[in-house]
Scaffold this motif. Structure first.
Motif, PDB file in Angstrom:
ATOM      1  N   ALA A   1       0.849  -1.190   0.000  1.00 47.54           N
ATOM      2  CA  ALA A   1       0.000   0.000   0.000  1.00 47.54           C
ATOM      3  C   ALA A   1       0.887   1.244   0.000  1.00 47.54           C
ATOM      4  O   ALA A   1       1.930   1.276   0.658  1.00 47.54           O
ATOM      5  N   ARG A   2       0.481   2.256  -0.749  1.00 46.70           N
ATOM      6  CA  ARG A   2       1.278   3.478  -0.848  1.00 46.70           C
ATOM      7  C   ARG A   2       0.387   4.679  -0.564  1.00 46.70           C
ATOM      8  O   ARG A   2      -0.647   4.837  -1.190  1.00 46.70           O
ATOM      9  N   HIS A   3       0.803   5.508   0.335  1.00 44.10           N
ATOM     10  CA  HIS A   3       0.047   6.707   0.697  1.00 44.10           C
ATOM     11  C   HIS A   3       0.994   7.903   0.701  1.00 44.10           C
ATOM     12  O   HIS A   3       2.159   7.768   1.048  1.00 44.10           O
ATOM     13  N   SER A   4       0.462   9.066   0.355  1.00 42.54           N
ATOM     14  CA  SER A   4       1.305  10.260   0.260  1.00 42.54           C
ATOM     15  C   SER A   4       0.619  11.450   0.909  1.00 42.54           C
ATOM     16  O   SER A   4      -0.605  11.539   0.957  1.00 42.54           O
TER      17      SER A   4
ATOM     18  N   ASN B   1       4.607  10.927  -9.069  1.00 44.89           N
ATOM     19  CA  ASN B   1       4.043   9.767  -8.381  1.00 44.89           C
ATOM     20  C   ASN B   1       4.031   8.576  -9.327  1.00 44.89           C
ATOM     21  O   ASN B   1       3.351   8.582 -10.350  1.00 44.89           O
TER      22      ASN B   1
ATOM     23  N   SER C   1       2.866   5.622  -8.887  1.00 46.40           N
ATOM     24  CA  SER C   1       1.820   4.620  -8.690  1.00 46.40           C
ATOM     25  C   SER C   1       0.624   4.823  -9.610  1.00 46.40           C
ATOM     26  O   SER C   1      -0.231   3.954  -9.718  1.00 46.40           O
TER      27      SER C   1
END
Length: 515
Positions: free
Chosen positions: A342-345, A356, A358
């Motif tokens: 999971a990727r959060h920014s 980004n 993703s």
């Protein structure tokens, strides 16, 4: 014995053989089997000898392009990019599964030019018409006897028997040196050489005789440096920091009169290309002439670093041009999902997510990219126009990403002369008014202390060519069983280059296979 050279390198060697023949001494060529890479070279000889169990794989020329859209979909990667111009197709292999019109046009014309150059050489050397040469080069494969029947070779004979016949013909005993020139190759020192080598400081006298430096610029153009800590596993690339240091070293050479830049590169980083171009301009402004010799390919960034030279030489079979810019990124969100990552920014600013990796770009971001590419393309064409003495409008007519053969590039004024490395060196000597100048190659051979220093250094700056992390995915490893290695390297180079934070490259689709 099956040298792994490109067509341009082969014809360059062919020209050297023709020069040797001017001595009046007989020249013979022998091989077990040969294709389009070797046979045209052999035709420079007075006679071609082939053993009874041999053959010629002369079946014409084929260009193959690989398209990876389906592969990327299986990996969960969506390629999202922009090509500038009808012919700038460097991103096509990742966003299409069929060949575009621009690709079809330029590749068709390219192989016609390249094959035509081979036909011409074979016809002249074998004293036959071009129609006859075309038939020989396209109607194979041939067995040895069939090759003799069609006039492609002169003798079907084992080499040992040929040696005996040659002695009879010349009525003398001959010594045949089976390893002539092999000791000229520079190799890394073995373990005993390391133990026995001298660690004393270099006390050789400075050689201030006039010199022409031949500087080799080979491989993709990348930012930064490459890892030199392992002398046995160095990657061939034009790394900006390393190459600029190399040019500084060249300029420190006592007696330097001129530079010949031997370029064999499909391009790469726009930033690195511009830095190298600028340094070469400074060198010329300082009074040192720069002559470029184009090898197999000098396109996009490879053309960029060449275009300001005092004179540019290309072989008829050189692939050059590709004046254009490509920008893109590979959205890895699907791959992250498959891996359970999971990727959060957290961001500040409307464009903070531009890099980004993703997700693909949104419409606003794509428009920003277009403006960015247009600006770099304008810079590229402006500098090319200055370097080639043309208008920018004319350069843009020849640009748009289109690749050209050396023949067309000469006709169109993108290069100055058709010729090989020796021709470029002769021109550099003439420009510098130093006809007897020595030739010094750069990079220089590594001495003992440099070898050990590189091997033992723990603080070497590195910038890997193929270190995106994608290659570790199971699906990618499975794909590597089916896709040729060099095409996978091209894909990894593109991913790594466009994920590095720049996203803009001067690169051609150099996974073209011309056989």
């Amino acid at each position: 014995e099956g040298p792994a050279w490109a067509l341009t390198q082969a014809l360059d060697f062919h020209d050297t053989l023709l020069e040797f023949k001017e001595s009046g001494k007989p020249l013979y060529a022998s091989f077990d089997s040969a294709g389009l890479g070797v046979y045209p070279v052999a035709t420079a000889a007075d006679e071609i000898i082939i053993p009874p169990v041999g053959g010629l794989d002369l079946i014409g020329m084929n260009a193959t392009m690989f398209y990876y859209k389906g592969l990327l979909e299986k990996l969960g990667i969506e390629a999202d990019g922009v090509n500038t111009g009808k012919f700038k197709d460097a991103f096509d292999p990742y966003i299409r599964d069929t060949m575009g019109e621009g690709t079809r046009i330029q590749i068709t014309e390219l192989i016609e030019d390249l094959f035509g150059a081979v036909v011409t050489e074979v016809a002249e050397n074998r004293n036959i018409s071009e129609d006859e040469a075309f038939e020989i080069l396209t109607l194979g494969p041939y067995t040895s006897n069939r090759a003799l029947e069609v006039g492609a070779v002169d003798r079907v004979q084992y080499l040992s028997d040929f040696y005996a016949d040659l002695e009879d013909e010349l009525d003398r005993t001959l010594t045949f040196d089976e390893s002539y020139g092999s000791n000229d190759k520079k190799e890394a020192p073995n373990f005993m050489a390391l133990l026995m080598g001298s660690f004393s400081a270099d006390t050789k006298a400075v050689d201030s005789d006039p010199k022409v430096a031949v500087v080799y610029a080979i491989g993709p153009i990348i930012d930064g440096s490459v890892d030199k800590s392992n002398p046995f596993a160095s990657q061939e690339a034009i790394a900006s920091e390393d190459f600029l240091d190399l040019l500084d070293e060249v300029m420190e050479e006592e007696g330097l009169e001129a530079i010949v830049l031997r370029v064999d590169s499909p391009g790469g980083s726009a930033i690195a290309s511009d830095r190298i171009w600028n340094r070469l301009e400074e060198i010329q402004d300082g009074g040192v002439p720069v002559v470029v010799s184009m090898g197999r390919v000098a396109a996009s960034g490879g053309y960029y670093i060449s275009m300001g030279a005092d004179k540019i030489f290309a072989e008829a079979t050189t692939i050059t041009g590709s004046i254009g810019v490509v920008g893109g990124k590979f959205a890895l969100g699907g791959a992250y999902e498959k891996l359970g990552v999971a990727r959060h920014s957290l961001s500040i600013g409307d464009h903070a997510g531009f890099y980004n990796e993703s997700r693909p770009w949104n419409d606003e971001e794509k428009e920003l990219l277009n403006h960015h590419l247009d600006d770099i393309y304008n810079t590229f064409t402006s500098k090319a126009a200055d370097g080639r003495g043309m208008t920018q409008e004319r350069i843009k007519e020849l640009g748009g990403g289109r690749v050209w053969s050396g023949i067309d590039a000469f006709d169109l004024g993108l290069v100055d002369e058709l010729g090989g490395l020796d021709d470029a060196i002769a021109s550099a000597r003439e420009m510098a008014n130093a006809e007897d100048a020595k030739i010094v190659d750069f990079p220089k051979e590594m001495d003992m202390m440099e070898f050990l220093e590189n091997a033992l250094s723990g603080n070497v700056s590195t910038s890997g060519l193929f270190t995106s992390g994608i290659e570790s995915l199971p699906a990618f490893k499975a794909a590597s069983l089916l896709v040729p290695e060099k095409h996978l390297k091209h894909l990894l180079f593109m991913i790594n280059g466009m994920q590095s934070g720049n996203n803009v490259m001067l690169v051609m689709p150099y996974s073209i296979d011309i056989q």
